[in-house]
Motif scaffolding. Structure first.
Motif, PDB file in Angstrom:
ATOM      1  N   ASP A 517       4.607  -2.898   5.289  1.00 58.71           N
ATOM      2  CA  ASP A 517       4.758  -3.574   4.001  1.00 58.71           C
ATOM      3  C   ASP A 517       3.429  -4.235   3.652  1.00 58.71           C
ATOM      4  N   VAL A 518       2.891  -3.976   2.438  1.00 57.75           N
ATOM      5  CA  VAL A 518       1.588  -4.514   2.062  1.00 57.75           C
ATOM      6  C   VAL A 518       1.580  -4.771   0.565  1.00 57.75           C
ATOM      7  N   THR A 519       0.705  -5.693   0.148  1.00 62.88           N
ATOM      8  CA  THR A 519       0.593  -6.064  -1.266  1.00 62.88           C
ATOM      9  C   THR A 519      -0.651  -5.420  -1.866  1.00 62.88           C
ATOM     10  N   VAL A 520      -0.558  -5.089  -3.161  1.00 59.89           N
ATOM     11  CA  VAL A 520      -1.684  -4.492  -3.882  1.00 59.89           C
ATOM     12  C   VAL A 520      -2.948  -5.313  -3.657  1.00 59.89           C
ATOM     13  N   ILE A 574      -5.615  -1.572  -1.338  1.00 63.05           N
ATOM     14  CA  ILE A 574      -4.456  -0.699  -1.580  1.00 63.05           C
ATOM     15  C   ILE A 574      -3.960  -0.839  -3.017  1.00 63.05           C
ATOM     16  N   GLN A 575      -3.607   0.324  -3.600  1.00 57.77           N
ATOM     17  CA  GLN A 575      -3.032   0.382  -4.939  1.00 57.77           C
ATOM     18  C   GLN A 575      -1.594   0.891  -4.853  1.00 57.77           C
ATOM     19  N   LEU A 576      -0.865   0.705  -5.929  1.00 59.91           N
ATOM     20  CA  LEU A 576       0.542   1.130  -5.945  1.00 59.91           C
ATOM     21  C   LEU A 576       0.681   2.610  -5.625  1.00 59.91           C
ATOM     22  N   ARG A 577      -0.298   3.423  -6.070  1.00 60.84           N
ATOM     23  CA  ARG A 577      -0.182   4.862  -5.859  1.00 60.84           C
ATOM     24  C   ARG A 577      -0.316   5.263  -4.391  1.00 60.84           C
ATOM     25  N   HIS A 578      -0.727   4.310  -3.534  1.00 59.70           N
ATOM     26  CA  HIS A 578      -0.877   4.621  -2.125  1.00 59.70           C
ATOM     27  C   HIS A 578       0.428   4.488  -1.357  1.00 59.70           C
ATOM     28  N   VAL A 600       5.103   0.762   2.290  1.00 59.11           N
ATOM     29  CA  VAL A 600       5.662   0.156   1.084  1.00 59.11           C
ATOM     30  C   VAL A 600       4.575  -0.739   0.483  1.00 59.11           C
ATOM     31  N   VAL A 601       4.214  -0.502  -0.782  1.00 59.10           N
ATOM     32  CA  VAL A 601       3.191  -1.294  -1.463  1.00 59.10           C
ATOM     33  C   VAL A 601       3.869  -2.143  -2.520  1.00 59.10           C
ATOM     34  N   ARG A 602       3.711  -3.475  -2.363  1.00 61.47           N
ATOM     35  CA  ARG A 602       4.288  -4.392  -3.341  1.00 61.47           C
ATOM     36  C   ARG A 602       3.197  -4.758  -4.348  1.00 61.47           C
ATOM     37  N   ASN A 631       8.305  -2.547  -8.248  1.00 58.69           N
ATOM     38  CA  ASN A 631       7.291  -2.362  -7.205  1.00 58.69           C
ATOM     39  C   ASN A 631       7.545  -3.282  -6.009  1.00 58.69           C
ATOM     40  N   HIS A 632       8.816  -3.289  -5.581  1.00 56.46           N
ATOM     41  CA  HIS A 632       9.242  -3.943  -4.342  1.00 56.46           C
ATOM     42  C   HIS A 632       9.121  -5.468  -4.374  1.00 56.46           C
TER      43      HIS A 632
END
Length: 1008
Positions: A517-520, A574-578, A600-602, A631-632
C-alpha cells in the motif's frame, strides 16, 4: 567383404548436406506448339522444339510423337541438341502430331507438357468460272465464296468488278468471316457487276482469288417488301475459353433493309467492354469471363416484321493446379499420401505418371482417388519421379515431385546427445535421443556401464517417428547425475551417443507474496530475494500487469536496486497508473520461478462524472453528479466551481449545504447572477488531496429578473449652447439581469421639485443630451440615472449635480509678447482674463503658432491649464520667423484670438563637437584641454562650454578645466559647446580611470 543389396541405393539416399549437389530433374524450358507455314517454293525448312531441364547428374533427353518414342539416327531427319529436338525436311503427313520431351537422371524421369506441330497452307480455287446470279431489284442475295482446301485461320474480303475496289460492309452488305460468303440484304441497281472472293491465310500470309461471280438484275419487276430472313446465324452453343475474345455474327435479308440488335435473354445489360457493331452484324466480347456466359439473342427487324435467333455462350477454362505434390523423403516401410487438385471447367480428371509412364496396373498398396496418390509400405522400388496430370478437353497441366526412400544404419553424427544436460533437484528431465536411421529400430539406454530398466522414476519413451527416442527422469535426485548413453539398432547396424546429466540445487524465492500500500508521490522497493545453486547464473525479469518492464523507459520511474542474489526494484514518485500486479521472474539454466505482489496506490480522487444541471432559477442552480474513483481513499468533500463568459477562468461558488460531504451527490449553488450562462464542474477531495476536475456541465442560463445595479461614475457637463450633457459607465452585461436592458435618465434644475425623465433603450449607451433653448449657460441640474429590462424597472442611482453647457470666453487675451530663447524655443506671455467670471469660465489658454511660409490653417496648437500667463513653445526650427496668437478656452470651446505677433528664432547652436580633447594628471588634479569650436556662418557663436561628469555639470568660457582626481570611481566626461542658439554637439565620451593610492602621477592622453 560383400556389400548388402540395400546399400546399393546410397547414391539416391543422400543426406541434406549432399542434396545441394545431387538434384532430381526439373524443367526450366518446355516445348510450345508450332504452326508451320507450308511454302511450295521452300521444301527444306526445319523446326525446333525446345526442352531444357536442371538436375544432377545432368538429365538425358528423349522425345515422343503421338505417344511413340522417336529414335534419332544418323541420316534421320530428327536430331537432338541438348534437349532440343530439330526436325529437318518436314513432311506434313508424317511429322504433324503431338510431341513430348522426357528428361531423366538417376532420380527418375519427368515428361513435359504436350506440344503440337501443325502445317498451315492455302490451296487454289479449283473452278475458273462461275455462273451469273440473277436477282430482282429489292431482293436479297447470298454470293458463295467456297474457299479452297487449307489449314490455319482465314480472313475474307470481296472485290467489286476490279482490284482494288473492295466491297464495303454496312447495314445492307455483310461478309461473314466464318464462311466467307457475301450477303446483300436488298439489291440495288448499283450492285450489278462482278464479285470476286479474296481468301487470306493469317499464318502463311498467302492470298488467293476465286473466279468472279456476275450479279445481274432480272427484268420482270421489282421485289416487294418482305419481313427479315436471317441468313447468318451463330451456333446454338459456343464454347469460349476464359480470357479469349468471342465474335458472334448475325445478318438478315429483307426489304426494307433490316436493323440488327443484340441483347441477353436474361436481361442483364452489356458491360462497357462489349463491342456491338450494328453496321456489320457482329457482337464482340473481349476478355471472356464466367459472368459473360449466357444466352444471347440477335433481333432482325424492319417495317414488315422481325425474326430472332438465339445461342448460348458456354464458359470453359483449362485446368489450373491449386495444390501440387512436393518432393518428399520417407523411411522405408513408411506411408506416402500426395494430394493433387486443380480448377477448370469442365472439372478436370487426374492421372499419375512415374518416371514418364502412366501408372495403370497398380498394386494393392498403391491407390489413386480423386487426384490423391497414396502408397503404403514404401520400398526402394518406389523411388522415382512422379507427375500428377490434371486435364479436361481444353488442356492438361503437369506437376512434378520426387520420392526418396531412405534405408540407412543408425547415425548420431548430426544429433549427438546434449552434454551436459542439467536438471534441478526434484525436477523432471527429458534427454533426447535422435539418431538418423531407416527403418526405425530399437533404442536402449545405460547409465555408466549399467543398462537401465523400467522403474517408478525412470521410463523409456520411444517415439514412433524417424528421429526420436527419449529418456525421461522424474523427481530427479543427486544420485541420478552421471554419464548416460543412448544405443540405437536396426538391421543395418548399431550406433550410440553419450552425455552427462548434472543435478543442480533448485532456485527458491524467499520473499513471501504480499499486497503493498503506497500513496501517490512516494517511493517503494518491491523485494525479490532468492536462494540458488551458486554455480548457476541468475536472471531477473519484472512484469507489470503481465507486460515486460523495460528499465530506462517508463519515464525513469523504475530502477533495479537488488544485488547478485536479489532482484529488488524501486518505483520512484509513484503515480496512480502504477497500481497493479508486479511479477518477479527468476530464471537459471535449469529452472524458472516467479512471485507476484499487488501494489495499491492511494491518491486524490478521480474526476466526478455526469455533471447535470437539474433545475435553475435567477440566482440558484441545483446540480447532480456521479463519483469518480476514490483511488483507495474515501472521498470527504466536493467543491463546485463555475465559469461564465465574463469570469476569469473557474471560480469557487457558494453552495447549500456550505460544505458538500463526500457522500452527497447533489448540491444547490446560490448567489448567481441572473440571465448569465453558467458552466459548472465538480472536484472531489480525500485525505490525500484534491483530484482533477470533472468535465464541464452543459451551459445553462439563469432566469431573468429586474435589474439591481445602477450605472457607475455618473457625470456630465460641457456640450453645446443650451445643452445638458449627462454621461455614465454602462452596466456590464452580467449585471443586466435580463434582455431589453436600458437606462432611465431623470433631471431637474436645482431648486425645483418635478423631475423630467427620458428612456435610453440601449444597454451599451453611456450618454444622454437634453437640449432646450431655455437652458441658461452653466446652470446647475440635479441628475439621477436608473435602469430597467424586460422584467421591470430597477433602482435609480444617487442624485448628483451637473452643470449645463457654458459659453466660450468672450474676450481675447492682451499684451501678447514673444521672444526667442534659443534656436528651438520661444517664450510667449500675455495678460490673463478675469478667472471664472460670470458664466464664461476660463479653463486655460490655447497658443497657435506657424512659420512665416505656412498658412494659419496649418498652425500647431499648444494648450495651458489654469490661470498661467506664459508658456514655452519647444521644437521650433532655428533662424525662422513664426507667427503666434493666444485665445482663452473652456468646455464650450475657444474664445476670440489675440492679435498676431511674430518672432524670429535664434541661429542654431554649433554643430561641430569639441576635438583634440587632452587630459593629464599632476598631483591631485586633472587638467582637461580641447580645441576651440568655431561656429559655421549660419550657426550662433560659441559663448561657452559645458563639461558633464555624470551627474554634475560645469560651465566654462575657456577651452580648459581642472578636476580633482577620481579616487573612488571612474570619470565619464563629455564636453558640449553652447551659445544663444542652445547647446551644440557633444564630444565623444572620455573615460578617466580611478587612480589608486596617493602617489604622484604624471601622464597625459590625447583623444582625436
Amino acid at each position: 567383404f560383400s556389400v548388402p543389396w540395400y546399400l546399393l541405393f546410397c547414391p539416391v539416399c543422400v543426406s541434406p548436406i549432399e542434396s545441394n549437389v545431387l538434384q532430381s530433374p526439373v524443367f526450366t524450358k518446355q516445348p510450345g506448339s508450332i504452326v508451320f507455314p507450308v511454302d511450295s517454293q521452300e521444301n527444306n525448312r526445319d523446326v525446333v522444339f525446345s526442352c531444357e531441364a536442371q538436375g544432377s547428374p545432368s538429365p538425358l533427353y528423349r522425345w515422343k510423337l503421338n505417344g511413340t518414342a522417336i529414335t534419332p539416327k544418323s541420316g534421320s531427319h530428327y536430331s537432338l541438341s541438348g534437349g532440343n529436338l530439330r526436325i529437318s525436311h518436314l513432311n506434313k503427313d508424317q511429322d504433324a502430331g503431338t510431341y513430348q520431351c522426357l528428361a531423366s537422371n538417376s532420380f527418375g524421369t519427368i515428361v513435359s507438357r504436350e506440344a503440337s506441330l501443325t502445317f498451315a497452307y492455302l490451296g487454289n480455287f479449283k473452278t475458273h468460272r462461275r455462273n451469273s446470279v440473277s436477282v430482282r431489284e429489292g431482293q436479297g442475295v447470298v454470293l458463295l465464296c467456297g474457299p479452297p482446301s487449307h489449314s490455319g485461320d482465314l480472313t475474307f474480303s470481296w472485290i467489286f468488278n476490279e482490284y482494288p475496289s473492295f466491297v464495303k460492309q454496312d447495314t445492307r452488305r455483310f461478309i461473314s468471316q466464318e464462311t466467307g460468303n457475301l450477303y446483300i440484304a436488298k439489291v440495288e441497281p448499283s450492285d450489278v457487276g462482278n464479285y470476286t472472293c479474296v481468301v487470306t491465310n493469317t499464318v502463311t500470309k498467302t492470298r488467293v482469288q476465286g473466279p468472279p461471280t456476275p450479279l445481274v438484275l432480272r427484268s420482270d419487276g421489282i421485289m416487294g417488301e418482305y419481313e427479315p430472313k436471317i441468313e447468318v446465324q451463330f451456333p446454338e452453343i459456343v464454347h469460349v475459353a476464359k480470357g479469349l475474345t468471342v465474335k458472334l455474327e448475325c445478318f438478315a435479308l429483307g426489304n426494307p433493309v433490316p436493323s440488327i440488335n443484340w441483347n441477353r435473354v436474361d436481361g442483364i445489360p452489356f458491360s462497357r467492354k462489349v463491342d456491338v457493331r450494328k453496321a456489320s452484324g457482329v457482337l464482340e466480347i473481349p476478355y471472356f469471363q464466367q459472368e459473360d456466359a449466357g444466352t444471347y439473342e440477335c433481333v432482325a427487324e424492319n417495317s414488315r416484321g422481325k425474326n430472332t435467333v438465339k445461342g448460348k455462350l458456354s464458359f470453359y477454362a483449362p485446368p489450373h493446379l491449386i495444390e501440387k505434390p512436393e518432393d518428399v523423403q520417407k523411411p522405408i516401410d513408411d506411408s506416402l499420401v500426395w494430394e493433387c487438385k486443380a480448377t477448370g471447367k469442365p472439372k478436370p480428371s487426374y492421372r499419375w505418371m512415374k518416371n514418364g509412364e502412366n501408372m495403370e496396373s497398380l498394386e494393392e498398396r498403391i491407390q489413386v482417388a480423386d487426384g490423391a496418390l497414396s502408397i503404403s509400405r514404401l520400398t526402394l522400388s518406389d523411388i522415382g519421379m512422379y507427375q500428377c496430370v490434371a486435364g479436361n478437353k481444353h488442356g492438361e497441366v503437369y506437376s512434378n515431385a520426387e520420392l526418396r526412400v531412405i534405408a540407412v544404419a543408425p547415425d548420431f553424427s548430426q544429433n549427438q546427445l546434449r552434454s551436459p544436460t542439467m536438471v534441478k533437484e526434484g525436477g523432471d528431465v527429458l534427454i533426447e535421443c535422435r539418431p538418423k536411421m531407416s527403418p526405425w529400430g530399437v533404442i536402449s539406454w545405460r547409465k555408466g556401464s549399467e543398462a537401465l530398466r523400467e522403474s517408478h522414476r525412470i521410463s523409456l519413451l520411444i517415439v514412433s517417428i524417424l528421429d526420436n527416442g527419449n529418456l525421461r527422469i522424474q523427481n530427479s535426485t543427486r544420485p541420478d547425475a552421471g554419464l548416460y548413453t543412448c544405443v540405437a539398432r536396426n538391421q543395418f547396424g548399431v550406433a550410440s551417443s553419450s552425455g552427462t546429466l548434472m543435478v543442480k540445487e533448485p532456485t527458491i524465492i524467499t520473499t513471501a507474496p504480499s499486497t503493498l500500500d503506497v500513496t501517490v508521490g512516494e517511493s517503494i522497493v518491491l523485494p525479490c530475494q532468492v536462494t540458488h545453486d551458486p554455480s548457476l547464473k541468475l536472471m531477473f525479469t519484472w512484469f507489470f500487469n503481465e507486460q515486460l518492464i523495460h528499465f530506462g523507459n517508463h519515464g525513469g520511474y523504475f530502477e533495479k536496486v537488488g544485488g547478485h542474489s536479489a532482484g529488488d526494484i524501486m518505483i520512484r514518485n509513484i503515480q496512480l497508473r502504477h497500481a497493479g500486479k508486479y511479477t518477479c521472474a527468476v530464471q537459471t539454466k535449469v529452472d524458472s520461478i516467479s512471485i507476484a505482489a499487488d501494489l495499491v496506490v492511494r491518491g486524490p480522487p478521480g474526476p466526478p462524472t455526469s455533471i447535470h444541471v437539474e433545475e435553475i432559477s435567477d440566482t440558484t442552480a441545483s446540480l447532480s453528479w456521479r463519483p469518480g474513483p476514490d483511488n483507495h481513499s474515501p472521498i470527504t468533500t466536493y467543491t463546485i466551481q463555475a465559469r461564465t463568459p465574463f469570469s476569469l477562468g473557474w471560480q469557487a461558488v457558494t453552495t447549500v449545504p456550505e460544505v458538500v460531504g463526500g457522500r452527497s451527490l447533489t448540491a444547490t449553488v446560490i448567489d448567481l447572477s441572473p440571465w448569465v450562462e453558467y458552466e459548472f464542474r465538480v472536484l472531489a477531495s480525500n485525505a490525500i488531496g484534491t483530484g482533477e476536475p470533472s468535465k464541464p456541465s452543459k451551459q445553462a442560463r439563469t432566469k431573468e429578473t429586474s435589474p439591481k445595479v445602477t450605472p457607475a461614475n455618473v457625470s456630465g457637463g460641457g456640450g453645446s449652447r443650451s445643452e445638458l450633457v449627462i454621461t455614465w459607465e454602462p452596466v456590464p452585461e452580467e449585471l443586466q439581469n435580463g434582455g431589453g436592458f436600458g437606462y432611465v435618465v431623470a433631471f431637474r434644475p436645482s431648486g425645483t421639485t418635478g423631475w423630467m425623465q427620458a428612456a435610453v433603450p440601449s444597454s451599451e449607451a453611456s450618454k444622454y443630451v437634453f437640449k432646450n433653448e431655455s437652458i441658461q449657460p452653466f446652470s446647475p441640474f440635479q441628475v439621477k440615472v436608473g435602469v430597467y429590462n424586460n422584467e421591470g424597472e430597477g433602482p435609480f442611482g444617487p442624485i448628483i449635480t451637473i452643470y449645463s453647457a457654458e459659453e466660450e470666453p468672450g474676450r481675447a487675451p492682451t499684451r501678447i509678447r514673444a521672444k526667442s530663447l534659443s534656436a528651438s524655443e520661444i517664450e510667449v506671455s500675455w495678460k490673463a482674463l478675469p478667472w471664472n467670471t460670470s458664466k464664461r469660465r476660463v479653463l486655460g489658454y490655447e497658443l497657435r503658432y506657424w512659420e512665416k511660409r505656412e498658412k494659419e490653417e496649418a498652425a500647431s496648437v499648444q494648450r495651458t491649464v489654469g490661470n498661467q500667463t506664459s508658456a514655452i513653445i519647444r521644437g521650433v526650427r532655428g533662424s525662422n520667423t513664426y507667427y503666434v496668437t493666444v485665445r482663452a478656452y473652456n468646455t464650450a470651446g475657444a474664445g476670440p484670438p489675440s492679435v498676431t505677433v511674430n518672432v524670429t528664432t535664434k541661429k542654431p547652436p554649433p554643430s561641430q563637437p569639441p576635438v583634440k580633447v587632452m587630459w593629464n594628471t599632476l598631483n591631485s588634479k586633472i587638467v582637461l584641454n580641447w580645441e576651440q569650436v568655431k561656429a559655421l556662418e549660419n550657426e550662433s557663436e560659441v559663448t561657452g562650454y559645458k563639461v558633464r561628469n555624470r551627474p554634475s555639470v560645469m560651465e566654462t568660457n575657456t577651452t580648459s578645466v581642472e578636476l580633482s582626481l577620481p579616487m573612488n570611481e571612474e570619470y565619464f566626461i563629455q564636453i558640449k559647446p553652447f551659445g544663444e542658439g542652445g547647446e551644440g554637439s557633444s564630444s565623444r565620451q572620455i573615460t578617466i580611470p580611478r587612480i589608486p593610492g596617493q602617489s604622484i602621477v604624471d601622464c597625459s592622453l590625447t583623444l582625436q
